[in-house]
Motif scaffolding. Structure first.
Motif, PDB file in Angstrom:
ATOM      1  N   GLN A   1       0.808  -1.083  -0.115  1.00  0.00           N
ATOM      2  CA  GLN A   1      -0.099  -0.111   0.118  1.00  0.00           C
ATOM      3  C   GLN A   1       0.772   1.179  -0.208  1.00  0.00           C
ATOM      4  OE1 GLN A   1      -2.953  -0.519  -0.541  1.00  0.00           O
ATOM      5  NE2 GLN A   1      -3.038  -2.715  -0.185  1.00  0.00           N
TER       6      GLN A   1
ATOM      7  N   VAL B   1     -17.737   8.115   2.233  1.00  0.00           N
ATOM      8  CA  VAL B   1     -16.904   7.948   3.324  1.00  0.00           C
ATOM      9  C   VAL B   1     -16.026   6.848   3.135  1.00  0.00           C
ATOM     10  CG1 VAL B   1     -16.890   7.661   5.857  1.00  0.00           C
ATOM     11  CG2 VAL B   1     -18.920   8.716   4.819  1.00  0.00           C
ATOM     12  N   MET B   2     -14.703   7.102   3.310  1.00  0.00           N
ATOM     13  CA  MET B   2     -13.512   6.185   3.036  1.00  0.00           C
ATOM     14  C   MET B   2     -12.715   6.403   3.801  1.00  0.00           C
ATOM     15  SD  MET B   2     -12.505   7.122  -0.811  1.00  0.00           S
ATOM     16  CE  MET B   2     -14.156   7.905  -1.362  1.00  0.00           C
ATOM     17  N   THR B   3     -11.749   5.438   3.914  1.00  0.00           N
ATOM     18  CA  THR B   3     -10.355   5.763   4.550  1.00  0.00           C
ATOM     19  C   THR B   3      -9.370   6.738   3.651  1.00  0.00           C
ATOM     20  OG1 THR B   3      -9.196   3.862   3.859  1.00  0.00           O
ATOM     21  CG2 THR B   3     -10.626   3.322   5.526  1.00  0.00           C
TER      22      THR B   3
ATOM     23  N   ALA C   1      -7.675   4.657   1.204  1.00  0.00           N
ATOM     24  CA  ALA C   1      -8.464   4.437   0.010  1.00  0.00           C
ATOM     25  C   ALA C   1      -8.464   5.518  -0.864  1.00  0.00           C
ATOM     26  CB  ALA C   1      -9.852   4.372   0.559  1.00  0.00           C
TER      27      ALA C   1
ATOM     28  N   CYS D   1     -16.314  -9.682   5.862  1.00  0.00           N
ATOM     29  CA  CYS D   1     -14.692  -9.267   6.422  1.00  0.00           C
ATOM     30  C   CYS D   1     -14.299  -9.989   7.558  1.00  0.00           C
ATOM     31  CB  CYS D   1     -14.848  -7.610   6.702  1.00  0.00           C
ATOM     32  SG  CYS D   1     -15.426  -7.320   8.441  1.00  0.00           S
TER      33      CYS D   1
ATOM     34  N   ARG E   1     -12.733  -7.860  10.781  1.00  0.00           N
ATOM     35  CA  ARG E   1     -11.754  -6.960  10.468  1.00  0.00           C
ATOM     36  C   ARG E   1     -11.973  -5.713  10.869  1.00  0.00           C
ATOM     37  NH1 ARG E   1     -11.375 -10.578   6.391  1.00  0.00           N
ATOM     38  NH2 ARG E   1      -9.323 -11.429   5.998  1.00  0.00           N
ATOM     39  N   MET E   2     -13.207  -5.097  10.162  1.00  0.00           N
ATOM     40  CA  MET E   2     -13.639  -3.705  10.340  1.00  0.00           C
ATOM     41  C   MET E   2     -14.350  -3.374  11.830  1.00  0.00           C
ATOM     42  SD  MET E   2     -12.500  -2.762   7.636  1.00  0.00           S
ATOM     43  CE  MET E   2     -12.617  -1.202   7.864  1.00  0.00           C
TER      44      MET E   2
ATOM     45  N   LEU F   1     -17.200   2.182  -2.151  1.00  0.00           N
ATOM     46  CA  LEU F   1     -15.955   2.053  -1.815  1.00  0.00           C
ATOM     47  C   LEU F   1     -15.570   2.694  -0.530  1.00  0.00           C
ATOM     48  CD1 LEU F   1     -12.738   1.373  -3.369  1.00  0.00           C
ATOM     49  CD2 LEU F   1     -12.736   3.806  -3.421  1.00  0.00           C
ATOM     50  N   PHE F   2     -14.846   1.466   0.630  1.00  0.00           N
ATOM     51  CA  PHE F   2     -14.465   2.207   1.759  1.00  0.00           C
ATOM     52  C   PHE F   2     -12.991   2.000   1.932  1.00  0.00           C
ATOM     53  CE2 PHE F   2     -14.330   1.600   6.248  1.00  0.00           C
ATOM     54  CZ  PHE F   2     -14.518   2.895   6.959  1.00  0.00           C
ATOM     55  N   CYS F   3     -12.329   0.663   1.916  1.00  0.00           N
ATOM     56  CA  CYS F   3     -10.867   0.573   2.485  1.00  0.00           C
ATOM     57  C   CYS F   3     -10.113   0.720   1.042  1.00  0.00           C
ATOM     58  CB  CYS F   3     -10.755  -0.540   3.198  1.00  0.00           C
ATOM     59  SG  CYS F   3     -10.399  -2.041   2.245  1.00  0.00           S
ATOM     60  N   ASN F   4     -10.532   0.069  -0.042  1.00  0.00           N
ATOM     61  CA  ASN F   4      -9.958   0.076  -1.246  1.00  0.00           C
ATOM     62  C   ASN F   4      -8.608  -0.794  -1.046  1.00  0.00           C
ATOM     63  OD1 ASN F   4      -9.647   0.703  -4.112  1.00  0.00           O
ATOM     64  ND2 ASN F   4      -8.541   2.495  -3.446  1.00  0.00           N
ATOM     65  N   ILE F   5      -8.455  -1.582  -0.017  1.00  0.00           N
ATOM     66  CA  ILE F   5      -7.355  -2.599  -0.085  1.00  0.00           C
ATOM     67  C   ILE F   5      -7.886  -3.983  -0.039  1.00  0.00           C
ATOM     68  CG2 ILE F   5      -5.711  -1.003   0.649  1.00  0.00           C
ATOM     69  CD1 ILE F   5      -5.875  -1.813   3.543  1.00  0.00           C
ATOM     70  N   GLY F   6      -9.152  -4.107  -0.173  1.00  0.00           N
ATOM     71  CA  GLY F   6      -9.616  -5.745   0.011  1.00  0.00           C
ATOM     72  C   GLY F   6      -9.883  -5.977   1.165  1.00  0.00           C
ATOM     73  N   VAL F   7      -9.865  -5.314   2.349  1.00  0.00           N
ATOM     74  CA  VAL F   7     -10.042  -6.063   3.498  1.00  0.00           C
ATOM     75  C   VAL F   7     -11.694  -5.788   3.806  1.00  0.00           C
ATOM     76  CG1 VAL F   7      -9.519  -5.328   6.020  1.00  0.00           C
ATOM     77  CG2 VAL F   7      -7.699  -5.174   4.227  1.00  0.00           C
ATOM     78  N   CYS F   8     -12.254  -4.482   3.567  1.00  0.00           N
ATOM     79  CA  CYS F   8     -13.640  -4.342   4.172  1.00  0.00           C
ATOM     80  C   CYS F   8     -14.782  -4.869   3.535  1.00  0.00           C
ATOM     81  CB  CYS F   8     -13.830  -2.752   4.159  1.00  0.00           C
ATOM     82  SG  CYS F   8     -14.397  -2.099   2.545  1.00  0.00           S
ATOM     83  N   HIS F   9     -14.795  -5.362   2.406  1.00  0.00           N
ATOM     84  CA  HIS F   9     -15.484  -6.171   1.497  1.00  0.00           C
ATOM     85  C   HIS F   9     -16.928  -5.646   1.521  1.00  0.00           C
ATOM     86  CE1 HIS F   9     -12.832  -9.151   2.804  1.00  0.00           C
ATOM     87  NE2 HIS F   9     -13.293 -10.076   1.730  1.00  0.00           N
ATOM     88  N   GLU F  10     -16.971  -4.141   1.349  1.00  0.00           N
ATOM     89  CA  GLU F  10     -17.976  -3.311   1.074  1.00  0.00           C
ATOM     90  C   GLU F  10     -18.465  -3.308  -0.244  1.00  0.00           C
ATOM     91  OE1 GLU F  10     -20.075  -2.745   3.094  1.00  0.00           O
ATOM     92  OE2 GLU F  10     -19.785  -1.328   4.716  1.00  0.00           O
TER      93      GLU F  10
ATOM     94  N   ARG G   1     -14.515  -8.626  -5.211  1.00  0.00           N
ATOM     95  CA  ARG G   1     -14.033  -7.224  -4.492  1.00  0.00           C
ATOM     96  C   ARG G   1     -13.864  -6.244  -5.771  1.00  0.00           C
ATOM     97  NH1 ARG G   1      -9.342  -9.048  -0.731  1.00  0.00           N
ATOM     98  NH2 ARG G   1      -9.393 -10.684  -2.463  1.00  0.00           N
TER      99      ARG G   1
ATOM    100  N   GLN H   1     -10.490  -4.882  -6.273  1.00  0.00           N
ATOM    101  CA  GLN H   1      -9.245  -5.573  -6.250  1.00  0.00           C
ATOM    102  C   GLN H   1      -9.419  -6.113  -7.909  1.00  0.00           C
ATOM    103  OE1 GLN H   1      -6.561  -6.707  -3.894  1.00  0.00           O
ATOM    104  NE2 GLN H   1      -7.567  -4.795  -3.128  1.00  0.00           N
TER     105      GLN H   1
END
Lengths: 487, 121
Positions: free
Chosen positions: A41, A132-134, A137, A420, A423-424, B82-91, B103, B106
């Motif tokens: 990342q 809303v995103m990180t 992201a 998930c 994880r979240m 889209l939330f985490c954009n690294i394949g973790v949150c599965h949103e 996903r 990804q």
């Protein structure tokens, strides 16, 4: 069964450094990574030469260039499986992955987990709204794809990473309405002396602050985003000042219209594969949560399983790279490719560097700590488990009726049972349970992962009889109709 | 699979300015930086044709198109994106070519793929 001497999971700074180190000692590693390109990342691949030499200070990112070059130089020796997701670790270091070529399974003599970390977001009202995103992201949308996540953004949460993202968004043409930082300015002054342990990093941070000021981005210290408003997507963020514990004062809240809200309060190690490998775990708040127990050579409790980088405790890219090198040397040493005297010599140098970084980090952690009060942001109706759509009230009811440990609460409420796998929701909910039941977070327990840790298509699994036969000793009968379903 | 040659390229001068020009016909150019030299691809999202560039993920291509909602939740029908954009949150789970729970963050776009929020028989 495909046997490999060394399998490295993750091609971020730790995984790349380990692969390069191993190659130099004559060991040919296999690197499995989920992304199309190496870099993880943080060291996203530089795009082209013109961008690297361009006038744009921030989109030009030279960090990690040296490592990328070294990794490229070794590419003949490295078996690099990009676009491949590791979804399970089975006994004897068997690694199951899924990619464009379907499912594969490798048996590794040595397995290095360099899985990195993900961002920690505390649930707050409206945090499930699109837009809303990180911050990570938003950063990767801009940096990897040259797409602005929106027109007006707020970058909120805690940590120096917010400054980096805000500046990148600004330089890409996004209007950054504010940086909302939970830490107060006086926290920074108070712990300033500790930051002098690493003057280069300190100077880098100061440089970012200066450029934020020059860009005219308002820096709001000691404030927190309490709510995201909007119907189908975020339209505004509510920002309020908070006290030392991070508890917001709603009386002084104000609403700022935005179409993008980036929020994260630090990072959480991705420990799922270490857990599946059977490694003994421990809870370390300063490291981001649950991490595998490791000795000074980064070996876990399972022989032949090693951990490097943020997945073994969040400490950033430079530490990850040093740890990757260390793990690479340790593996080469245990394979008999590196004599112990040379190894010890190089180990001492690396551990001195790591110790220096550690002292800098301790000071930074005190400034940008995850504050207790953040768990109070969620209201009754706030969705806390995004996958299973559980409200805070439902989870609280579960806690009150006896779900005071991770396992019991999961069974009672379905918290963390979605794709998930917790994880979240879990990092925030573990803290919430701990606060409500007066336990320590580690007493609440880990959340447990099950393979596949990422959804995979049954068809992919069925196509690979070899993997399938490894997983089950019974004849498997699965209807053709479910072939496109995912587990 | 080597995809390094397909990565987006930003030119230094244009990367800081919003791209108002026409570049191979993407609709919502307000959000895309000018990245010349990429191959345009087309895919569909719930039947609508989406113009994108090779090397983009489905989630990013849709974001650039102004499509922020990638699915609606099962229980309350809430929009998610889209939330985490690294394949973790599965949103960002979508249907891709009839395969469920993929996903979008990804999965790289390619010509002719069919993406859906929900499954259609």
């Amino acid at each position: 069964m495909n046997r490999r001497q060394v399998v490295i999971v993750g091609a971020g700074p730790a995984g790349m450094a380990a692969a390069v180190t191993l190659c130099r000692e004559g060991v040919l590693p296999t690197v499995i990574d989920e992304n199309p390109q190496s870099g993880g990342q943080i060291y996203r691949q530089p795009r082209n030469a013109s961008q690297q030499s361009g006038s744009n200070e921030v989109l030009k990112d030279t960090r990690g260039n040296q490592l990328h070059r070294q990794f490229q130089q070794c590419r003949e020796q490295i078996e690099h499986l990009s676009d491949n997701t590791v979804w399970g670790i089975y006994s004897h270091r068997q690694v199951a992955c899924n990619g464009p070529d379907g499912c594969q399974m490798f048996a590794a003599d040595h397995l290095l987990l360099a899985t990195g970390a993900y961002e920690y977001v505390c649930p707050f009202p409206g945090w499930t709204l699109p837009g809303v995103m990180t911050p990570g992201a938003a950063q990767s949308v801009v940096k990897s794809h040259g797409v602005r996540p929106g027109k007006t953004a707020i970058v909120a949460g805690t940590g120096p990473f917010l400054l980096v993202v805000a500046l990148q968004l600004h330089n890409a043409g996004v209007k950054v309405a504010a940086i909302v930082e939970t830490a107060r300015r006086r926290d920074l002054w108070r712990h300033c002396p500790g930051l002098f342990w690493d003057l280069a990093m300190f100077a880098e941070g100061a440089g970012y602050m200066r450029r934020i000021r020059q860009a005219g981005i308002p820096m709001m210290w000691g404030q927190v985003v309490t709510c995201a408003e909007g119907n189908d997507a975020v339209a505004a963020a509510v920002v309020a000042p908070c006290n030392e514990e991070g508890v917001a004062d709603p009386g002084q809240a104000r609403t700022i219209p935005v179409d993008t809200l980036c929020v994260a309060y630090g990072f959480v190690p991705r420990f799922e594969l270490a857990q599946l490998a059977g490694c003994e775990m421990e809870y370390r708040e300063a490291m981001g949560g649950w991490i595998p127990k490791m000795d000074s050579h980064l070996a876990t409790s399972i022989p032949g399983v090693w951990v490097a980088g943020d997945g073994g405790g969040v400490a950033g890219a430079i530490v990850a790279q040093l740890e990757g090198t260390l793990a690479g040397l340790a593996i080469a040493n245990s394979l008999g490719r590196l004599d112990t005297a040379t190894f010890q010599n190089r180990y001492r140098k690396l551990s001195r560097q790591l110790a220096k970084m550690h002292r800098f980090r301790e000071a930074l952690d005190r400034v940008y700590q995850v504050r207790e009060g953040l768990t109070k942001l969620a209201t009754e109706n706030t969705i806390v488990c995004r996958c299973e759509e559980l409200s805070c009230a439902e989870v609280d009811a579960g806690i009150e009726s006896g779900g005071t440990r991770s396992r019991t609460l999961k069974v009672m409420t379905r918290l963390g049972m979605g794709p998930c796998q917790g994880r979240m929701c879990w990092p925030a909910m573990a803290r919430r349970i701990a606060r409500k039941t007066h336990q320590r977070v580690e007493e609440v327990g880990q959340f447990s992962f099950r393979p596949p840790t990422q959804p995979i298509c049954l068809g992919d699994l069925l196509a690979d009889n070899q993997t399938l036969s490894q997983l089950t000793d019974r004849p498997t009968v699965i209807e053709k109709s479910v072939k496109n379903q995912t587990l | 699979m080597d995809r390094s040659s397909q990565q987006p390229k930003l030119t230094p001068d244009e990367s800081v300015r919003p791209n108002r020009g026409v570049d191979e016909g993407c609709e919502n150019e307000m959000l895309r930086l000018n990245v010349p030299g990429r191959r345009a691809v087309q895919f569909t999202f719930d039947g609508e044709t989406i113009n994108a560039y090779e090397g983009e993920t489905i989630a990013v291509a849709l974001l650039a198109h102004g499509q922020r909602t990638l699915r609606h939740t099962d229980r309350y029908g809430q929009p998610r994106g889209l939330f985490c954009n690294i394949g973790v949150c599965h949103e960002c789970l979508v249907w891709i070519d009839g395969r469920s729970n993929q996903r979008a963050c990804q999965f790289l776009v390619s010509d002719g793929i069919e993406v859906r929020k929900e499954h259609k028989q």
